[in-house]
Design an enzyme around this catalytic site. Structure first.
Site, short mmCIF file in Angstrom:
data_model
loop_
_atom_site.label_atom_id
_atom_site.label_comp_id
_atom_site.label_asym_id
_atom_site.label_seq_id
_atom_site.Cartn_x
_atom_site.Cartn_y
_atom_site.Cartn_z
CE LYS A 1 4.85 7.50 -2.50
NZ LYS A 1 3.72 7.91 -1.17
CE LYS B 1 -3.88 1.96 0.51
NZ LYS B 1 -3.67 2.83 -0.98
CE LYS C 1 4.26 7.60 5.56
NZ LYS C 1 3.84 8.47 4.24
CD GLN D 1 3.36 4.47 2.06
OE1 GLN D 1 3.69 5.56 1.58
NE2 GLN D 1 2.20 4.67 2.94
CG ASN E 1 -4.35 15.86 -0.74
OD1 ASN E 1 -3.84 15.58 0.25
ND2 ASN E 1 -5.65 15.96 -1.02
CB THR F 1 -2.06 13.52 4.00
OG1 THR F 1 -2.61 12.28 3.35
CG2 THR F 1 -0.86 13.44 4.36
N GLY G 1 -2.66 8.15 -4.18
CA GLY G 1 -2.20 9.44 -4.91
C GLY G 1 -0.99 9.88 -4.25
CG ASP G 2 3.14 11.14 -3.17
OD1 ASP G 2 3.02 10.73 -1.84
OD2 ASP G 2 4.32 11.72 -3.52
CB SER H 1 -5.63 4.78 1.92
OG SER H 1 -5.43 5.76 0.94
P1 NDP Z 1 0.60 17.79 -4.22
O1 NDP Z 1 1.11 17.31 -5.76
O2 NDP Z 1 -0.93 17.97 -4.36
O3 NDP Z 1 1.22 19.18 -3.90
C1 NDP Z 1 2.67 19.31 -3.57
C2 NDP Z 1 3.14 20.61 -3.44
O4 NDP Z 1 4.59 20.46 -3.05
C3 NDP Z 1 2.80 21.62 -4.48
O5 NDP Z 1 2.58 22.82 -3.94
C4 NDP Z 1 4.31 21.55 -5.16
O6 NDP Z 1 4.45 23.01 -5.82
C5 NDP Z 1 5.13 21.54 -4.02
N1 NDP Z 1 6.21 21.00 -4.57
C6 NDP Z 1 6.22 19.55 -5.30
N2 NDP Z 1 7.56 19.26 -5.38
C7 NDP Z 1 8.36 20.46 -5.19
C8 NDP Z 1 9.74 20.81 -5.51
N3 NDP Z 1 10.68 19.66 -5.88
N4 NDP Z 1 10.19 21.82 -4.73
C9 NDP Z 1 9.36 22.89 -4.17
N5 NDP Z 1 8.08 22.41 -4.20
C10 NDP Z 1 7.37 21.12 -4.47
O7 NDP Z 1 1.05 16.58 -3.48
P2 NDP Z 1 0.83 16.38 -2.06
O8 NDP Z 1 0.24 17.32 -1.38
O9 NDP Z 1 -0.14 15.18 -2.00
O10 NDP Z 1 2.00 15.73 -1.50
C11 NDP Z 1 2.96 16.73 -0.59
C12 NDP Z 1 3.78 15.89 0.04
O11 NDP Z 1 2.96 14.76 1.07
C13 NDP Z 1 4.82 14.78 -0.50
O12 NDP Z 1 6.06 14.48 0.09
C14 NDP Z 1 3.87 13.42 -0.25
O13 NDP Z 1 4.89 12.35 -0.47
C15 NDP Z 1 3.48 13.57 1.04
N6 NDP Z 1 2.40 12.94 1.23
C16 NDP Z 1 1.24 12.82 0.44
C17 NDP Z 1 -0.12 12.15 0.82
C18 NDP Z 1 -1.26 12.27 0.32
O14 NDP Z 1 -2.19 11.66 0.70
N7 NDP Z 1 -1.43 12.92 -0.75
C19 NDP Z 1 0.35 11.20 1.95
C20 NDP Z 1 1.46 11.18 2.63
C21 NDP Z 1 2.30 11.80 2.53
P3 NDP Z 1 4.26 22.89 -7.60
O15 NDP Z 1 2.65 22.93 -7.77
O16 NDP Z 1 4.86 24.34 -7.89
O17 NDP Z 1 4.89 21.85 -7.97
#
Ligand code: NDP
Length: 445
Positions: A126, A90, A114, A111, A241, A210, A165-166, A377
């Protein structure tokens, strides 16, 4: 680090050259595990660590698709099925140009622990691709997702491997992926993907989970010091997100979130981020933070430097790995930081974590603090299996119970090993022991 573990670490690093993020995640976990091996030498004999660091299966595949101009594009797809001792693999799918095997393996490795901490029957995995959805039309994203699933479908299933998603993979992408899975297999197997839309098998609270969970975990840490989110000045990185929902939850608990970012810059909004406007700009219009600043009075947009230049009492890094370094950590600490809750995976560098811990800042590592997403999830999988759907209130209550449980398990484990308040140690040992017990019981697998 414990000398016995150092030797294993060196072998793991040598076997996986060029995978810097995976190395970082492995080293960080190994640094916590000496005391467990003192108490349980049988773990060394059974080579649990060597086995844990070697994924059960790694799939790398070609993803060909055509863009709107009719040109052929080729991306690379990945799914790393890391550990199934506790349940089906997962973990999410990430679509971002930086994705390569080392990123997928770091995320998959984290993961495992976690998912164990959630107490739910899910293993670790992943996946993702170096595809960049930003600036692509819906039709291009759909064609990419259909091509990606045309290979991935062979490897996943509700009892085998359940992606979600991620970064770069939200409700739109999960919809296209699920549609193609259904078409190829001729099965309405809801439980094969999570993060689905609410009318076709999704769970209420999954989109929020999250970010909400990160704030609930951080609130528990603050409570342990007799304080709370009420009145805190919060900085959040990212505006995707996780970030948006963390902002919403922190403000609902009385905090003021004064800044957030995207990869182009950050906004400072001293009155507190307007979550409605942020959702409109980012989730509906798929716009940039610059657009948010242009539509709200009194907001400044900064396109140089880091959001961590803004002072905060609570920091919630919710963007990406290694976005908060030692220098930024030292600055935040000098200016009165109390707590850090990692919404992203490994957003703080090893130097930054050391600065926080040396300064006595409450530090909730991602594998504990952001586990609310995967836990919800798993609640989505439960609802799919029982053909049921729960109310928002009931699901949020379950999420809260799970996050409080994870906090308490990490805190109790840290106490048990003589390091009260060390949530890194608590999370690593708490997750590891659960997986190691299952692996020992299941024989040489
Ligand atoms: P999204 O794609 O919804 O948002 C990502 C955000 O981070 C955007 O604002 C993006 O900016 C910014 N970002 C991404 N990469 C970079 C980078 N290299 N440098 C600077 N800013 C960056 O992703 P999520 O919100 O889903 O995920 C965010 C984090 O949370 C990740 O680390 C993910 O692994 C973690 N996570 C997510 C989960 C989930 O349920 N979605 C669960 C657990 C952890 P821009 O739009 O400009 O790229």
């Amino acid at each position: 680090m414990d000398a016995r573990l150092e030797a294993i670490r060196d072998t793991v690093l040598a076997r996986n050259p060029g995978e810097a993020e995976f190395h970082q995640a492995v080293v960080e976990v190994f640094e916590s595990l000496g005391p467990v091996h003192d108490r349980h030498p049988e773990l060394l004999e059974a080579a649990i660590l060597e086995r844990l660091c070697e994924p059960e299966r790694q799939i790398i595949f070609r993803v060909p698709w055509t863009d709107d101009a009719g040109r052929v594009q080729i991306n690379r797809g990945f799914r790393v099925e890391f550990n199934s001792a506790l349940g089906p693999y997962k973990g999410g799918l990430r679509f971002h140009p930086s994705v390569y095997l080392g990123i997928v393996k770091f995320l998959g490795f984290e993961q495992i622990f976690k998912n164990a901490l959630t107490g739910m029957p899910i293993g670790g995995g992943k996946g993702g691709s170096d595809f960049d959805p930003r600036g692509r039309s819906d039709a291009e994203v759909m064609r990419f997702c259909q091509s990606f699933m045309t290979e991935l479908y062979r490897h996943i299933g509700e009892y085998t491997d359940v992606p979600a998603g991620d970064i770069g993979v939200g409700g739109r992408e999960i919809g296209y992926l699920f549609g193609q899975y259904k078409r190829i297999t001729n099965r309405y197997e809801s439980g094969v993907l999570t993060g689905k839309g609410i009318s076709w098998g999704g769970s209420l609270v999954r989109p929020e989970a999250t970010g909400f969970g990160t704030v609930i975990f951080t609130q528990e840490m603050l409570n342990s010091r007799g304080t709370s989110f009420d009145g805190q000045r919060v900085v959040v990185s990212g505006s995707g997100n996780v970030a948006i929902n963390a902002i919403a939850k922190a403000q609902s608990l009385g905090a003021t979130v004064v800044a957030c970012s995207d990869s182009s810059g950050y906004v400072v909004d001293e009155a507190g981020i307007d979550v409605g406007l942020l959702r409109e700009v980012k989730e509906v219009e798929r716009g940039r933070l610059k657009d948010y600043a242009e539509r709200r009075a009194g907001v400044s947009y900064v396109n140089v430097g880091s959001v961590w230049n803004v002072d905060a009492t609570v920091a919630l890094p919710c963007a990406t790995q290694n976005e908060l370094d030692g220098g930024a950590a030292a600055r935040l600490v000098r200016n009165g930081l109390l707590a850090v809750g990692e919404g992203a995976n490994m957003p703080s560098t090893r130097d930054a974590v050391a600065v926080f811990q040396d300064a006595g800042v409450l530090f909730g590592p991602g594998k504990a603090a952001n586990a609310g997403g995967v836990a919800t999830s798993a609640l989505e999988m439960q609802q799919n299996a029982s053909r049921d759907s729960w109310s928002f209130e009931h699901t949020e209550e379950r999420l809260t119970e799970i996050m409080v449980g994870i906090h308490d398990r990490c805190a109790a484990t840290a106490d048990e090993y003589g390091e009260p308040g060390n949530y890194v140690l608590g999370a690593n040992i708490g997750g590891f022991v659960k997986v190691a017990d299952a692996m020992l019981a299941q024989g040489l697998i």
